[in-house]
Write a protein that holds these residues in place. Structure first.
Motif, PDB file in Angstrom:
ATOM      1  N   PHE A  74       0.761  -1.069  -0.327  1.00 21.83           N
ATOM      2  CA  PHE A  74      -0.007  -0.141  -0.446  1.00 21.83           C
ATOM      3  C   PHE A  74       0.983   1.030  -0.575  1.00 21.83           C
ATOM      4  O   PHE A  74       2.234   1.443   1.012  1.00 21.83           O
ATOM      5  N   VAL A  75       1.150   1.699  -0.890  1.00 23.41           N
ATOM      6  CA  VAL A  75       1.800   3.621  -1.415  1.00 23.41           C
ATOM      7  C   VAL A  75       0.838   3.745  -1.157  1.00 23.41           C
ATOM      8  O   VAL A  75      -0.265   4.911  -1.322  1.00 23.41           O
ATOM      9  N   ASP A  76       0.900   5.467   0.053  1.00 23.75           N
ATOM     10  CA  ASP A  76      -0.138   6.063   0.567  1.00 23.75           C
ATOM     11  C   ASP A  76       0.398   7.191   0.363  1.00 23.75           C
ATOM     12  O   ASP A  76       1.589   8.330   1.026  1.00 23.75           O
ATOM     13  N   THR A  77       0.027   8.349  -0.648  1.00 23.36           N
ATOM     14  CA  THR A  77       1.001   9.012  -0.988  1.00 23.36           C
ATOM     15  C   THR A  77       0.041  10.204  -0.485  1.00 23.36           C
ATOM     16  O   THR A  77       0.775  11.711  -0.618  1.00 23.36           O
ATOM     17  N   LEU A 110      -2.227  -8.873   8.862  1.00 24.50           N
ATOM     18  CA  LEU A 110      -1.387  -7.702   8.332  1.00 24.50           C
ATOM     19  C   LEU A 110      -0.462  -8.297   8.484  1.00 24.50           C
ATOM     20  O   LEU A 110       0.364  -6.677   7.526  1.00 24.50           O
ATOM     21  N   SER A 111       0.041  -8.963   9.003  1.00 23.57           N
ATOM     22  CA  SER A 111       1.733  -9.640   8.534  1.00 23.57           C
ATOM     23  C   SER A 111       1.961  -9.801   6.990  1.00 23.57           C
ATOM     24  O   SER A 111       2.922  -9.272   6.350  1.00 23.57           O
ATOM     25  N   ARG A 112       0.968  -9.841   5.996  1.00 22.65           N
ATOM     26  CA  ARG A 112       0.602  -9.920   4.070  1.00 22.65           C
ATOM     27  C   ARG A 112       0.480  -8.315   3.957  1.00 22.65           C
ATOM     28  O   ARG A 112       0.702  -7.962   2.915  1.00 22.65           O
ATOM     29  N   LEU A 113       0.416  -7.149   4.448  1.00 26.49           N
ATOM     30  CA  LEU A 113       0.781  -5.903   4.306  1.00 26.49           C
ATOM     31  C   LEU A 113       1.719  -5.475   4.686  1.00 26.49           C
ATOM     32  O   LEU A 113       2.710  -4.804   5.240  1.00 26.49           O
ATOM     33  N   LEU A 114       2.246  -4.092   3.179  1.00 28.30           N
ATOM     34  CA  LEU A 114       3.341  -3.237   3.432  1.00 28.30           C
ATOM     35  C   LEU A 114       2.582  -2.207   3.173  1.00 28.30           C
ATOM     36  O   LEU A 114       2.339  -2.091   1.593  1.00 28.30           O
ATOM     37  N   VAL A 115       3.640  -1.053   4.175  1.00 26.14           N
ATOM     38  CA  VAL A 115       3.082   0.283   4.220  1.00 26.14           C
ATOM     39  C   VAL A 115       4.111   1.337   3.612  1.00 26.14           C
ATOM     40  O   VAL A 115       4.992   1.228   4.276  1.00 26.14           O
ATOM     41  N   VAL A 116       3.817   2.099   2.790  1.00 24.70           N
ATOM     42  CA  VAL A 116       4.835   2.739   2.930  1.00 24.70           C
ATOM     43  C   VAL A 116       4.370   4.183   2.462  1.00 24.70           C
ATOM     44  O   VAL A 116       3.280   4.231   1.819  1.00 24.70           O
ATOM     45  N   HIS A 117       5.108   5.279   3.037  1.00 26.04           N
ATOM     46  CA  HIS A 117       4.462   6.761   2.338  1.00 26.04           C
ATOM     47  C   HIS A 117       5.467   7.721   1.602  1.00 26.04           C
ATOM     48  O   HIS A 117       6.767   7.442   1.345  1.00 26.04           O
ATOM     49  N   CYS A 118       4.743   8.470   0.558  1.00 23.98           N
ATOM     50  CA  CYS A 118       6.042   9.214  -0.553  1.00 23.98           C
ATOM     51  C   CYS A 118       4.976  10.905  -0.413  1.00 23.98           C
ATOM     52  O   CYS A 118       3.480  10.648   0.134  1.00 23.98           O
ATOM     53  N   ALA A 119       5.787  11.995   0.117  1.00 22.77           N
ATOM     54  CA  ALA A 119       5.832  13.204  -0.092  1.00 22.77           C
ATOM     55  C   ALA A 119       5.402  13.806  -1.166  1.00 22.77           C
ATOM     56  O   ALA A 119       5.556  15.004  -1.337  1.00 22.77           O
ATOM     57  N   SER A 120       6.337  13.319  -2.276  1.00 19.36           N
ATOM     58  CA  SER A 120       6.440  14.042  -3.452  1.00 19.36           C
ATOM     59  C   SER A 120       5.910  12.779  -4.506  1.00 19.36           C
ATOM     60  O   SER A 120       6.899  11.566  -4.323  1.00 19.36           O
ATOM     61  N   SER A 121       6.779  13.673  -6.246  1.00 18.36           N
ATOM     62  CA  SER A 121       6.471  12.318  -7.340  1.00 18.36           C
ATOM     63  C   SER A 121       8.473  11.911  -7.050  1.00 18.36           C
ATOM     64  O   SER A 121       8.524  10.907  -7.609  1.00 18.36           O
TER      65      SER A 121
END
Length: 285
Positions: A74-77, A110-121
């Motif tokens: 899950f890429v949370d921008t 939930l162990s199957r979920l990888l979450v990363v955050h991005c603040a720009s392109s």
């Protein structure tokens, strides 16, 4: 870059096909194949996020609870991922399963979920490079969710100045890299896209202008490199509906959401759903 034997094996290993992720959204036998992109678009408040949580929980849940038991990135921008809401939805569905649910099972999901955050392109581009390593080391990862792919549209336009090419340059690079990842690792991608309101030279003069305005908001506006990747487009909208047999305690109108699916070479389908504490519930038609 030299490719190791382990990387080659992970790249070539067949990943779980997600055509059956949610059959009620797509034309018959027209769900997303490996290596395809689904764009979920629509104005704010049209159920895009809840639909994303529905798809996410379906992937993470075990087969005994109606899930697919596959890994998700899950890429949370937008920095809007509500883990408490996601856990609540999964907890309801695990509790309804014959085997029941407990904290250990929920943690396993939930162990199957990888979450990363991005603040720009630029961060999104670096994240996609990083994810290549994750797809190599974790063949169970089958789905990439991006919420949203249009988060940096206005920022990129401002930084690009008067040059249209520079405005689109960063997202175009992300799209090209994503296209290579799709070809090499055969993952499936779902990405939300915010609707934007375009300027109109004429003021609205009739009820038909409202429909025209809504249609205009949902027109694709991201760069061509991204549009070429999209195989399925889910357009979300909402309408207030009052139940026919409403009890006094439920006299208030409930919100019904509609999804129009347009699939490249696979047809068209519309479906309706409501949102409850248990998550998305599709209406029978």
């Amino acid at each position: 870059m030299t490719e190791t034997g382990a990387q080659l094996f992970a790249r070539l290993e067949a990943r779980r096909c997600l055509k059956d992720l949610e059959p009620r959204l797509f034309p018959e036998d027209g769900g997303p194949d490996n290596g395809e992109v689904v764009e979920i678009c629509g104005p704010e408040g049209t159920g895009k996020t809840e639909l994303l949580y529905h798809l996410l929980s379906r992937c993470l849940l075990p087969r005994g609870a109606g899930g697919l038991e596959v890994g998700v990135v899950f890429v949370d921008t937008d920095y809007s991922l509500d883990l408490l809401r996601l856990v609540s939805i999964m907890d309801h569905r695990l509790g309804a399963a014959p085997s029941g649910g407990d904290e250990a099972l929920l943690r396993s999901c939930l162990s199957r979920l990888l979450v990363v955050h991005c603040a720009s392109s630029s961060q999104l581009l670096l994240t996609l490079h990083f994810l290549e390593t994750s797809f190599t080391s974790r063949p169970a990862l089958s789905l990439l969710l991006i919420d949203s792919i249009s988060a940096f549209y206005w920022l990129d336009r401002a930084e690009g100045g008067a040059s249209y090419g520079r405005q689109e340059e960063k997202l175009a690079k992300c799209s090209e890299l994503l296209g290579r990842i799709l070809r090499d690792y055969k993952i499936t991608v779902f990405a939300t896209c915010h609707a934007i309101r375009r300027n109109s030279s004429a003021a609205p003069s009739s009820s038909s202008s409202s429909s025209s305005s809504s249609s205009d908001q949902n027109k694709p506006y991201l760069c061509r490199s991204w549009q070429k990747l999209v195989s399925h487009r889910l357009t979300c909208s909402k309408s207030e509906t009052v139940p026919k047999m409403a009890a006094p305690a439920a006299a208030a109108a409930s919100t019904q959401f509609t999804v129009h699916c347009t699939s490249r070479n696979k047809g068209f389908r519309s479906s309706c759903f409501t949102v409850t504490d248990r998550g998305v519930e599709f209406s029978t038609q």
